[in-house]
Design a protein around this motif. Structure first.
Motif, PDB file in Angstrom:
ATOM      1  N   PRO A   6       2.533  23.370  30.788  1.00 25.10           N
ATOM      2  CA  PRO A   6       2.211  22.022  31.303  1.00 25.10           C
ATOM      3  C   PRO A   6       2.663  20.926  30.345  1.00 25.10           C
ATOM      4  CG  PRO A   6       0.331  23.506  31.542  1.00 25.10           C
ATOM      5  CD  PRO A   6       1.354  24.235  30.736  1.00 25.10           C
ATOM      6  N   GLU A   7       2.589  21.206  29.024  1.00 29.63           N
ATOM      7  CA  GLU A   7       3.022  20.209  28.045  1.00 29.63           C
ATOM      8  C   GLU A   7       4.514  19.920  28.187  1.00 29.63           C
ATOM      9  OE1 GLU A   7       1.288  22.916  27.272  1.00 29.63           O
ATOM     10  OE2 GLU A   7      -0.670  22.060  26.738  1.00 29.63           O
ATOM     11  N   ARG A   8       5.306  20.996  28.384  1.00 27.01           N
ATOM     12  CA  ARG A   8       6.747  20.812  28.557  1.00 27.01           C
ATOM     13  C   ARG A   8       7.054  20.045  29.843  1.00 27.01           C
ATOM     14  NH1 ARG A   8      10.428  24.413  26.272  1.00 27.01           N
ATOM     15  NH2 ARG A   8      11.946  23.460  27.685  1.00 27.01           N
ATOM     16  N   GLU A   9       6.295  20.345  30.909  1.00 27.80           N
ATOM     17  CA  GLU A   9       6.483  19.626  32.170  1.00 27.80           C
ATOM     18  C   GLU A   9       6.173  18.142  31.985  1.00 27.80           C
ATOM     19  OE1 GLU A   9       7.779  20.391  34.886  1.00 27.80           O
ATOM     20  OE2 GLU A   9       7.772  22.565  35.066  1.00 27.80           O
ATOM     21  N   ALA A  10       5.060  17.870  31.262  1.00 28.36           N
ATOM     22  CA  ALA A  10       4.680  16.480  31.006  1.00 28.36           C
ATOM     23  C   ALA A  10       5.732  15.782  30.158  1.00 28.36           C
ATOM     24  CB  ALA A  10       3.317  16.430  30.321  1.00 28.36           C
ATOM     25  N   ALA A 236       4.959  17.333  24.003  1.00 28.98           N
ATOM     26  CA  ALA A 236       5.192  18.759  23.754  1.00 28.98           C
ATOM     27  C   ALA A 236       5.790  18.890  22.365  1.00 28.98           C
ATOM     28  CB  ALA A 236       6.135  19.356  24.799  1.00 28.98           C
ATOM     29  N   GLN A 237       5.625  20.053  21.748  1.00 29.51           N
ATOM     30  CA  GLN A 237       6.127  20.254  20.392  1.00 29.51           C
ATOM     31  C   GLN A 237       7.639  20.019  20.357  1.00 29.51           C
ATOM     32  OE1 GLN A 237       5.388  24.185  18.872  1.00 29.51           O
ATOM     33  NE2 GLN A 237       5.531  23.534  16.758  1.00 29.51           N
ATOM     34  N   PRO A 238       8.133  19.184  19.435  1.00 26.80           N
ATOM     35  CA  PRO A 238       9.573  18.897  19.384  1.00 26.80           C
ATOM     36  C   PRO A 238      10.403  20.154  19.138  1.00 26.80           C
ATOM     37  CG  PRO A 238       8.332  17.340  18.029  1.00 26.80           C
ATOM     38  CD  PRO A 238       7.374  18.423  18.419  1.00 26.80           C
ATOM     39  N   ARG A 239      11.621  20.108  19.628  1.00 24.15           N
ATOM     40  CA  ARG A 239      12.531  21.220  19.328  1.00 24.15           C
ATOM     41  C   ARG A 239      12.769  21.265  17.819  1.00 24.15           C
ATOM     42  NH1 ARG A 239      18.006  21.422  21.681  1.00 24.15           N
ATOM     43  NH2 ARG A 239      18.046  19.177  21.325  1.00 24.15           N
ATOM     44  N   LYS A 240      12.832  22.460  17.284  1.00 22.13           N
ATOM     45  CA  LYS A 240      13.013  22.621  15.836  1.00 22.13           C
ATOM     46  C   LYS A 240      14.427  22.232  15.425  1.00 22.13           C
ATOM     47  CE  LYS A 240       9.507  26.058  14.771  1.00 22.13           C
ATOM     48  NZ  LYS A 240       8.691  24.995  14.134  1.00 22.13           N
ATOM     49  N   TRP A 241      14.517  21.686  14.222  1.00 25.29           N
ATOM     50  CA  TRP A 241      15.819  21.368  13.645  1.00 25.29           C
ATOM     51  C   TRP A 241      16.392  22.635  13.026  1.00 25.29           C
ATOM     52  CZ3 TRP A 241      18.082  17.203  15.160  1.00 25.29           C
ATOM     53  CH2 TRP A 241      17.349  16.040  15.440  1.00 25.29           C
ATOM     54  N   GLU A 242      17.500  23.096  13.598  1.00 23.66           N
ATOM     55  CA  GLU A 242      18.222  24.232  13.036  1.00 23.66           C
ATOM     56  C   GLU A 242      19.679  23.875  12.758  1.00 23.66           C
ATOM     57  OE1 GLU A 242      17.512  27.014  16.146  1.00 23.66           O
ATOM     58  OE2 GLU A 242      15.616  27.731  15.289  1.00 23.66           O
ATOM     59  N   SER A 243      20.087  22.738  13.290  1.00 23.43           N
ATOM     60  CA  SER A 243      21.419  22.197  13.034  1.00 23.43           C
ATOM     61  C   SER A 243      21.305  20.687  13.140  1.00 23.43           C
ATOM     62  CB  SER A 243      22.436  22.723  14.058  1.00 23.43           C
ATOM     63  OG  SER A 243      22.182  22.147  15.330  1.00 23.43           O
ATOM     64  N   GLY A 247      17.434  19.383  17.369  1.00 27.36           N
ATOM     65  CA  GLY A 247      15.995  19.166  17.386  1.00 27.36           C
ATOM     66  C   GLY A 247      15.517  17.992  18.211  1.00 27.36           C
ATOM     67  N   ALA A 248      14.207  17.782  18.158  1.00 30.93           N
ATOM     68  CA  ALA A 248      13.511  16.646  18.787  1.00 30.93           C
ATOM     69  C   ALA A 248      13.441  16.791  20.298  1.00 30.93           C
ATOM     70  CB  ALA A 248      14.115  15.325  18.353  1.00 30.93           C
ATOM     71  N   TYR A 249      14.067  15.904  21.052  1.00 29.09           N
ATOM     72  CA  TYR A 249      13.842  15.817  22.497  1.00 29.09           C
ATOM     73  C   TYR A 249      14.522  16.954  23.261  1.00 29.09           C
ATOM     74  CZ  TYR A 249      12.127  11.189  21.309  1.00 29.09           C
ATOM     75  OH  TYR A 249      11.413  10.155  20.756  1.00 29.09           O
ATOM     76  N   TYR A 250      14.006  17.214  24.476  1.00 27.51           N
ATOM     77  CA  TYR A 250      14.533  18.293  25.310  1.00 27.51           C
ATOM     78  C   TYR A 250      15.629  17.796  26.238  1.00 27.51           C
ATOM     79  CZ  TYR A 250      10.668  21.115  23.622  1.00 27.51           C
ATOM     80  OH  TYR A 250       9.816  21.816  22.804  1.00 27.51           O
ATOM     81  N   CYS A 251      15.502  16.563  26.727  1.00 26.64           N
ATOM     82  CA  CYS A 251      16.521  15.982  27.601  1.00 26.64           C
ATOM     83  C   CYS A 251      17.807  15.787  26.803  1.00 26.64           C
ATOM     84  CB  CYS A 251      16.026  14.653  28.161  1.00 26.64           C
ATOM     85  SG  CYS A 251      17.296  13.639  28.948  1.00 26.64           S
ATOM     86  N   HIS A 252      18.910  16.308  27.332  1.00 30.84           N
ATOM     87  CA  HIS A 252      20.181  16.239  26.602  1.00 30.84           C
ATOM     88  C   HIS A 252      20.581  14.799  26.318  1.00 30.84           C
ATOM     89  CE1 HIS A 252      24.262  17.048  25.300  1.00 30.84           C
ATOM     90  NE2 HIS A 252      24.707  16.233  26.240  1.00 30.84           N
ATOM     91  N   LEU A 288      11.041  19.108   7.358  1.00 30.09           N
ATOM     92  CA  LEU A 288      11.233  18.229   8.510  1.00 30.09           C
ATOM     93  C   LEU A 288      10.535  18.794   9.744  1.00 30.09           C
ATOM     94  CD1 LEU A 288      12.628  15.607   9.344  1.00 30.09           C
ATOM     95  CD2 LEU A 288      14.661  16.940   9.925  1.00 30.09           C
ATOM     96  N   ASN A 289      10.671  20.103   9.955  1.00 30.59           N
ATOM     97  CA  ASN A 289      10.012  20.719  11.104  1.00 30.59           C
ATOM     98  C   ASN A 289       8.493  20.694  10.968  1.00 30.59           C
ATOM     99  OD1 ASN A 289      12.318  21.387  12.655  1.00 30.59           O
ATOM    100  ND2 ASN A 289      12.726  23.150  11.338  1.00 30.59           N
ATOM    101  N   ALA A 290       7.992  20.897   9.759  1.00 28.37           N
ATOM    102  CA  ALA A 290       6.543  20.865   9.544  1.00 28.37           C
ATOM    103  C   ALA A 290       5.981  19.467   9.824  1.00 28.37           C
ATOM    104  CB  ALA A 290       6.215  21.286   8.117  1.00 28.37           C
ATOM    105  N   ILE A 291       6.689  18.451   9.395  1.00 33.16           N
ATOM    106  CA  ILE A 291       6.226  17.073   9.608  1.00 33.16           C
ATOM    107  C   ILE A 291       6.172  16.745  11.097  1.00 33.16           C
ATOM    108  CG2 ILE A 291       6.829  14.641   9.263  1.00 33.16           C
ATOM    109  CD1 ILE A 291       7.993  15.494   6.518  1.00 33.16           C
ATOM    110  N   GLN A 292       7.228  17.100  11.834  1.00 25.49           N
ATOM    111  CA  GLN A 292       7.238  16.734  13.250  1.00 25.49           C
ATOM    112  C   GLN A 292       6.416  17.691  14.112  1.00 25.49           C
ATOM    113  OE1 GLN A 292      11.282  16.565  14.702  1.00 25.49           O
ATOM    114  NE2 GLN A 292      11.398  18.767  15.040  1.00 25.49           N
ATOM    115  N   ASP A 293       5.970  18.807  13.556  1.00 21.97           N
ATOM    116  CA  ASP A 293       5.063  19.694  14.280  1.00 21.97           C
ATOM    117  C   ASP A 293       3.601  19.248  14.178  1.00 21.97           C
ATOM    118  OD1 ASP A 293       7.062  21.308  15.197  1.00 21.97           O
ATOM    119  OD2 ASP A 293       6.750  22.920  13.747  1.00 21.97           O
ATOM    120  N   THR A 294       3.334  18.210  13.378  1.00 18.29           N
ATOM    121  CA  THR A 294       1.964  17.701  13.223  1.00 18.29           C
ATOM    122  C   THR A 294       1.431  17.192  14.561  1.00 18.29           C
ATOM    123  OG1 THR A 294       2.381  17.071  10.921  1.00 18.29           O
ATOM    124  CG2 THR A 294       0.553  15.961  12.043  1.00 18.29           C
TER     125      THR A 294
END
Length: 864
Positions: A6-10, A236-243, A247-252, A288-294
């Motif tokens: 539901p969080e991802r849908e929201a 919803a929890q941001p996408r993780k930074w791996e490159s 990361g961040a938003y889901y919408c391209h 960076l991922n830990a900070i934005q996962d707060t």
């Protein structure tokens, strides 16, 4: 089938809404701009004008060349147009055509308007020759907010007075205008075309936009709208930074607007990619991922009080907006104006200008406040929300949404963690420290911890009364250093007290361990200066060191001596009181690169102009720092006496504080100068300055020069910069393609030597405090701390975890410098890329002091 939470849908719905709302708002702003200033000021039309000017200028140049060499009678317009730069003629042509399009005008009116604009430019040239001072003043007014009609009236009076008027007839104007329009239609055939229409039984020629050009403007507006989207917190929890782009938003469409590292340097993007691939900057990614996962939530206790304060017109701090708009003083009659002295006229003009600026700022503040409150109320509907974060080119961490906890006091106080952590054995003490720090009554935050906790105990009755009735106690809590953060801490303290001071009380508000003038802290560690480390609490001490007070004390003797010798500015400064407050910002920013000029401007911004605003608004009778000073016009050498708005005192403050801080922190000054010399040596050979922080983050400092030129038109209130793209242009391609290529502004191979030098030391120090933050968060996350409220040199987490986090922050600081020195890193890099001649110019590395870094581990006030 993939199950989506539901969080991802929201979050998906929120991102769709963000795109739609952003495009709507951008289009609305453009419509307002067109309505107010004309179609030629539409943001995307402005880009089209900039890109087309070089093409039209090329056509004007070709026409002049052919016409001047042709046999027989020369065109009437040739002599007039030969007197103006081709860029100016092209700018007139483009602005007039788009203005005509916006008004559905006819070719006859358009050509006459173009000719009139050329006439004005030629008259302006004659006016500059006849009366340079008046011409300069009028050009300056043209860049302000006066209407074109008012400007033209003043211009016409000056031109007539100086016998510079041309008095062209309509036929001459049309002939000149036709020449320009013909060039525009010929060179921009893919953008404009001429057609004949019938109106009221009469046939008229008009200029139209081609379908291709209209579609291009719509497409450009859509792309620009995407770049100006109001990015929001995530539910919803941001996408993780791996490159750099993962990361961040889901919408391209949103995600592509937010790279991990905001940099224009292709070289830095390449180095970041390599560092991620080889794992050398894993600590940065983890942090960076830990900070934005707060997980955050809105503190509705504070939100209610903020809305009440806004509704009642209360203004607890200067950053809090107000609806009380000052009235702009009425204009005096011409007769009264003539009776005024020059000084009175200057003061009157400045007063009106100052009030207008205050009104404009209030309008912006109100708009931002309303949007912030709407976002807060929307986020309050969710169980929790997240703040995606990214990095600047130095590695500094910033929240991506504009609505975030890194802004002013009333916004910061809206944020609390969505999950509570028990206060435990030490959390209650940290809550009291945090409460005292936010209030900072009688500068208690500069006192030892036991004094701060005692202050809370002594003021418990006021704290409880504030929570019971914030409105009734407003006269007390609004005088706090950070009123709303103080109020939030009061709410938390009273809830803890109501639990019987239970160690299991679940606290949600962030505490913080703040660096003590962190710029000097980093310089002290780099140079191992024990004396400077002592001033910024990096070594154990029973009291709290205060570098700002130390610097103010060091500046006082020279101020007193010069005042005694008859310096009026120094005497005024002393009469108005000089101390820590006047020195603080100068000292703080000195360690991030501020010099005398910047310090002077800080005093103008923080002290002198606000006082001038109060005078303008009638809240203050006289500016306490203002003097009547002699001014000399650089062009005419004319001397005039006028009030200086506190400028002389601002300059004296900057001079004395700069001298004091370079004396108090001599080793830091030596290190900063060394960095600047290395940057200058690299810049001399057009080389970037590159270094890696202790956490492996690659920093590339390169300030390239751009080939730019400006076109200023008389009576047109905007400076236009024609496009100077350097990409290859296919001259056989269509015009719109050429325009887009020209708009791709490319840097030259040369670097801006002045900026490379001045920015070097602050960039190095910013990268060091970024590394310290990343290392601290990564270490804390590995030990189970999961919530972070970070603002550069302010390290925040749950109060129940502050004791452990405070220790981790100090350990991370020591680790940053144990086996690493940025000066050695820069020296190695410079020697690897410079020529032999350049290497000879490198200064020797500064000597180091005898500071034992391990003392930081036992320094309680280092980060407090």
């Amino acid at each position: 089938m993939i199950n989506i939470s539901p969080e991802r849908e929201a979050q998906k719905a929120l991102e769709i809404k963000t795109v739609a709302e952003g495009r709507r708002r951008f289009a609305e702003r453009n419509r307002e701009k067109v309505k107010r200033s004309g179609y030629e000021n539409h943001s995307e039309v402005q880009k089209l004008i900039r890109g087309a000017i070089p093409i039209v200028a090329e056509g004007v140049r070709e026409w002049m060349d052919v016409s001047s060499k042709a046999r027989g009678r020369k065109p009437t317009s040739l002599k007039a147009l030969m007197e103006l730069p081709v860029d100016t003629i092209a700018t007139i042509g483009m602005c007039c055509v788009f203005r005509c399009l916006g008004r559905a005008g006819r070719v006859a009116e358009l050509t006459q308007d173009m000719g009139r604009r050329v006439e004005i430019e030629l008259e302006g040239k004659a006016l500059e020759a006849a009366d340079p001072k008046a011409a300069k003043a009028l050009l300056k007014l043209g860049q302000g907010d006066l209407t074109e009609a008012v400007l033209e009236k003043r211009f016409r009076a000056l031109v007539e007075e100086n016998e510079a008027a041309l008095h062209w007839d309509d036929d001459t104007r049309v002939l000149v205008g036709q020449t320009i329009l013909n060039v525009v239609l010929r060179k921009l055939s893919d953008v404009f075309y001429q057609k004949t229409i019938t109106q009221n039984g009469l046939r008229h020629a008009v200029v139209m936009l081609t379908d291709q050009a209209a579609a291009a403007i719509v497409e450009m507006e859509d792309l620009a709208a995407m770049e100006h989207l109001p990015l929001l917190p995530m539910v919803a929890q941001p996408r993780k930074w791996e490159s750099n782009s993962s990361g961040a938003y889901y919408c391209h469409r949103l995600a592509r607007l937010v790279p991990m590292v905001r940099t224009r340097s292709k070289e830095q993007r390449k180095l970041v990619k390599e560092a991620i691939a080889d794992g050398s900057m894993q600590e940065v990614l983890d942090a960076l991922n830990a900070i934005q996962d707060t997980r955050w939530e809105i503190d509705d206790r504070v939100l209610d009080v903020i809305l009440w304060a806004r509704e009642t017109g209360l203004r607890p701090s200067s950053s809090f907006p107000t609806d009380k708009t000052p009235e702009v003083p009425e204009k005096v009659s011409p007769e009264e104006w003539e009776k005024m002295s020059k000084e009175e006229q200057t003061a009157r003009r400045r007063q009106r200008r100052s009030v207008r600026q205050v009104c404009q700022a209030l309008a912006v503040d109100k708009g931002n406040f309303d949007r912030d409150m709407a976002t807060a109320q929307e986020m309050a509907q969710h169980n929790c929300f997240y703040l995606p974060h990214s990095l600047d080119f130095r590695g500094r961490t910033y929240a991506v949404p504009y609505f975030n906890h890194q802004r002013s006091d009333h916004l910061k106080a809206l944020f609390r963690f969505a999950d509570g952590v028990p206060l435990g054995e030490d959390g209650g003490r940290w809550l009291k420290i945090h409460l005292a720090n936010c209030g900072d009554f009688e500068k208690v935050s500069k006192k030892p911890f036991e004094v701060r906790t005692a202050w809370v105990d002594e003021n418990a009755s006021n704290i409880i009364a504030t929570v019971m009735d914030p409105e009734a106690m407003a006269d007390w809590w609004t005088k706090a250093d950070s009123p709303f953060c103080f109020l939030q801490a009061c709410f938390e303290y009273v809830e803890w007290a109501e639990s019987g001071f239970d160690p299991e009380f679940l606290s949600k508000i962030p505490g913080a361990a703040d660096g003590s003038c962190s710029g000097l802290q980093h310089y002290s560690a780099i140079t191992r200066s024990a004396d400077e480390a002592y001033h910024v609490n990096l070594v154990p001490r029973s009291d709290v060191g205060d570098i700002y007070q130390v610097t103010a004390d060091a500046a006082m003797p020279s101020l007193q001596a010069e005042a005694k010798a008859g310096d009026a500015s120094c005497q005024i400064i002393l009469d108005n009181g000089f101390g820590r407050g006047e020195a603080k910002r100068n000292v703080m920013t000195y360690f991030y690169g501020s010099a005398r000029f910047g310090m002077r401007e800080q005093h103008m911004q923080d002290l002198m102009r606000p006082l001038a605003d109060k005078v303008a608004m009638g809240k203050l009778e006289k500016h306490p720092y203002e003097q009547i000073t002699l001014r000399v016009n650089k062009d005419t050498k004319e001397e005039t006496w006028a009030p200086d708005g506190g400028y002389s005192c601002a300059r004296a403050l900057a001079e004395h504080i700069y001298s004091a801080v370079t004396t108090v922190a001599a080793k830091a000054d030596e290190a900063a100068n060394w960095i600047q010399q290395v940057a200058a040596a690299l810049a001399h050979e057009s080389l970037s300055m590159i270094w890696r922080t202790q956490t492996g983050f690659p920093v590339v400092q390169r300030y390239s020069e751009f080939t730019t030129k400006e076109v200023n038109l008389w009576l047109y209130s905007r400076t236009i910069r024609p496009a100077q793209g350097t990409d290859k242009v296919d001259h056989e391609g269509n015009t719109l393609s050429r325009v887009r290529v020209l708009l791709r502004q490319a840097p030259t191979s040369r670097v801006d030597k002045k900026t490379m030098r001045s920015a070097a030391s602050p960039n190095v120090i910013h990268s060091m405090d970024a590394a310290h933050l990343h290392k601290s968060v990564a270490k804390a996350r590995a030990l189970g701390i999961t919530a972070f409220s970070m603002i550069h040199d302010s390290f925040g987490t749950h109060l129940g975890n502050m004791e452990a986090f405070s220790r981790i922050v100090r350990e991370a600081f020591v680790e940053c410098y144990e086996d690493y020195c940025p000066l050695q890193e820069l020296d190695r890099y410079a020697r690897s890329v410079l020529s032999e001649e350049g290497i000879e110019k490198l200064p020797p590395l500064p000597s180091k002091g005898n500071l034992d870094l391990n003392l930081v581990l036992e320094a309680p006030f280092a980060f407090a």
